[in-house]
Design a protein around this motif. Structure first.
Motif, PDB file in Angstrom:
ATOM      1  N   SER A 168       0.827  -1.212   0.000  1.00  0.00           N
ATOM      2  CA  SER A 168       0.000   0.000   0.000  1.00  0.00           C
ATOM      3  C   SER A 168       0.859   1.259   0.000  1.00  0.00           C
ATOM      4  O   SER A 168       0.556   2.216  -0.714  1.00  0.00           O
ATOM      5  CB  SER A 168      -0.959  -0.007   1.187  1.00  0.00           C
ATOM      6  OG  SER A 168      -0.251  -0.077   2.400  1.00  0.00           O
TER       7      SER A 168
ATOM      8  N   HIS B  73       3.925   1.549  -1.175  1.00  0.00           N
ATOM      9  CA  HIS B  73       4.583   1.641  -2.476  1.00  0.00           C
ATOM     10  C   HIS B  73       3.607   2.144  -3.539  1.00  0.00           C
ATOM     11  O   HIS B  73       3.981   2.962  -4.392  1.00  0.00           O
ATOM     12  CB  HIS B  73       5.151   0.280  -2.872  1.00  0.00           C
ATOM     13  CG  HIS B  73       6.136   0.342  -3.978  1.00  0.00           C
ATOM     14  ND1 HIS B  73       7.427   0.805  -3.815  1.00  0.00           N
ATOM     15  CD2 HIS B  73       6.034   0.010  -5.284  1.00  0.00           C
ATOM     16  CE1 HIS B  73       8.060   0.759  -4.966  1.00  0.00           C
ATOM     17  NE2 HIS B  73       7.235   0.278  -5.877  1.00  0.00           N
ATOM     18  N   LEU B  74       2.373   1.680  -3.473  1.00  0.00           N
ATOM     19  CA  LEU B  74       1.356   2.135  -4.415  1.00  0.00           C
ATOM     20  C   LEU B  74       1.073   3.627  -4.244  1.00  0.00           C
ATOM     21  O   LEU B  74       1.100   4.395  -5.222  1.00  0.00           O
ATOM     22  CB  LEU B  74       0.070   1.333  -4.231  1.00  0.00           C
ATOM     23  CG  LEU B  74      -1.127   1.828  -5.040  1.00  0.00           C
ATOM     24  CD1 LEU B  74      -0.929   1.497  -6.511  1.00  0.00           C
ATOM     25  CD2 LEU B  74      -2.408   1.231  -4.528  1.00  0.00           C
TER      26      LEU B  74
END
Length: 127
Positions: A81, A83-84
């Motif tokens: 999450s 990284h997104l």
């Protein structure tokens, strides 16, 4: 007047450096990318166990009920999450959206808090 050059090298005290939130978000984006890359073989192994046979699926479910597995899963969800969200932040900044200092700080905080919030939400599902 000439400026005096110190005779010996000056070393920074790394514990006293205050990094801006954008730098922390950027560093954590890189760290989570490494974590996700390291997790790929484990995800394939879990997929293999879940599909190979009934016994291997039961073995996987026993492993999934251990505390260490649950902690690793929550860490993986946080990494994914964060990284997104940080990746979307970087992409938007690359095209000029949110690149002013106040907007960049706000989006950095949003990515950091959003990643933790998504991991906490997943904790309720995992536990």
């Amino acid at each position: 007047m000439k400026r005096r050059v110190p005779a010996r090298p000056v070393f920074f005290k790394l514990t006293q450096i205050q990094m801006p939130v954008g730098a922390i978000t950027s560093i954590m984006h890189r760290v989570t990318g490494v974590v996700l890359a390291i997790a790929i073989p484990f995800c394939f192994y879990a997929l293999h166990l879940s599909l190979a046979s009934k016994e291997s699926y039961e073995h996987l479910t026993k492993m999934a009920n251990t505390g260490l597995f649950k902690i690793a899963l929550i860490a993986f969800i946080w990494a994914l999450s964060h990284h997104l969200l940080a990746g979307v932040r970087h992409l938007l900044m690359d095209i000029g959206i949110g690149s002013h200092l106040a907007d960049a700080r706000r989006s950095a905080w949003s990515a950091n808090v959003g990643g933790v919030a998504m991991a906490l939400l997943a904790t309720g599902v995992v536990l």
